[in-house]
Motif scaffolding. Sequence first.
Motif, mmCIF file in Angstrom:
data_model
loop_
_atom_site.group_PDB
_atom_site.id
_atom_site.type_symbol
_atom_site.label_atom_id
_atom_site.label_comp_id
_atom_site.label_asym_id
_atom_site.label_seq_id
_atom_site.Cartn_x
_atom_site.Cartn_y
_atom_site.Cartn_z
ATOM 1 N N GLN A 11 103.694 -7.176 36.046
ATOM 2 C CA GLN A 11 102.647 -7.473 37.020
ATOM 3 C C GLN A 11 103.027 -6.974 38.414
ATOM 4 N N THR A 12 102.086 -6.324 39.072
ATOM 5 C CA THR A 12 102.274 -5.890 40.463
ATOM 6 C C THR A 12 101.514 -6.855 41.374
ATOM 7 N N TYR A 13 102.167 -7.239 42.448
ATOM 8 C CA TYR A 13 101.549 -8.179 43.397
ATOM 9 C C TYR A 13 101.359 -7.499 44.744
ATOM 10 N N ASN A 14 100.205 -7.712 45.324
ATOM 11 C CA ASN A 14 99.909 -7.187 46.657
ATOM 12 C C ASN A 14 100.192 -8.308 47.659
ATOM 13 N N VAL A 15 101.257 -8.190 48.387
ATOM 14 C CA VAL A 15 101.707 -9.284 49.257
ATOM 15 C C VAL A 15 102.044 -8.750 50.643
ATOM 16 N N LYS A 16 102.217 -9.703 51.558
ATOM 17 C CA LYS A 16 102.755 -9.382 52.883
ATOM 18 C C LYS A 16 104.241 -9.674 52.848
ATOM 19 N N LEU A 17 105.026 -8.678 53.170
ATOM 20 C CA LEU A 17 106.482 -8.820 53.095
ATOM 21 C C LEU A 17 107.061 -8.744 54.505
ATOM 22 N N VAL A 42 109.855 -2.822 45.879
ATOM 23 C CA VAL A 42 108.615 -2.520 46.581
ATOM 24 C C VAL A 42 108.162 -1.117 46.185
ATOM 25 N N PHE A 43 106.873 -0.986 45.844
ATOM 26 C CA PHE A 43 106.311 0.295 45.407
ATOM 27 C C PHE A 43 105.221 0.742 46.374
ATOM 28 N N ASN A 44 104.969 2.049 46.347
ATOM 29 C CA ASN A 44 103.767 2.555 47.021
ATOM 30 C C ASN A 44 102.669 2.690 45.985
ATOM 31 N N ARG A 45 101.528 3.205 46.364
ATOM 32 C CA ARG A 45 100.398 3.289 45.444
ATOM 33 C C ARG A 45 100.644 4.265 44.295
#
Length: 286
Positions: A11-17, A42-45
Amino acid sequence: MNYIKFLGYKQTYNVKLDIISKNFVKILPPVPNANLTSGFEVFNRSDKVIGDYRKYKTIYKKEEDGSVILSNDGSVWKEPVYTVTFEGLNCTMVGKTTQQVKTYEELEIPVVIPEENYEFLEWFPVIPLHGKITKNEKYTAKTVYVKTLEEEQTEKISEMNEIQQLTIRDGVMITLSDGTKEQFTLKDQDQTSLMGLQTLVAKGVENIPWHSADQAEHCRYYSNADMAIIAEKALQFITYHVTYFRDLRIYIRSLQTKEEVQNVTYGMEIPLEYQSEVLKDFAVQV
């Protein structure tokens, strides 16, 4: 926003880090607890790794907004315990004056025992009844000095004496031989002048000069008859107030409660048993 994946999960999560320091990072919004202790990347698109956080496997702290702070050195947040101190002047306290508790409900507020002639008023600032303690705090017992009966009497006598002196200095309204009325001040200089002018009255001097203590007023002549009236009425006025204050002072010293003392006013009728024969005679003359 950042795209992250926890190790061992697809699962990939879109979060504020947020990188707090070299040992701490903060993630918002929350992600499943099962993932949090596996480390993440952390990944890019394009699904390319642009940040390696695989060592951040320890939950340091969970915030109220749902965010989680992770550490890479095993650090775990421990809720601090703050110190609450109680103090006060002119009193002693029964109980713990230094306490370390987490909530106000846990505080055991000391009993304040004021010193002699002091009274406990309140704690300052006001101690909350409930809630979490979030910093070191200090509470002070406020006390007030309570005057003794003797001090109340002395203060009241001083107050009455001041009023008496002001009353005498303000003077008296006197009706002259022709029926006109004039106000005569009786300041120290006026009183001294009157003593000397009585001699001139006794000698039969017809035109007697009067020098008022008010230097803005011109000196003026009064007839022998008028000066006799002025001297008589002025001295009678002074004697009355000196007599009244003396009897009032004796009466004040006889009172048994502070409330009675506080209720005394200048000009009040003094009970007969505390009136001198002189004051009683003045009452008859009036």
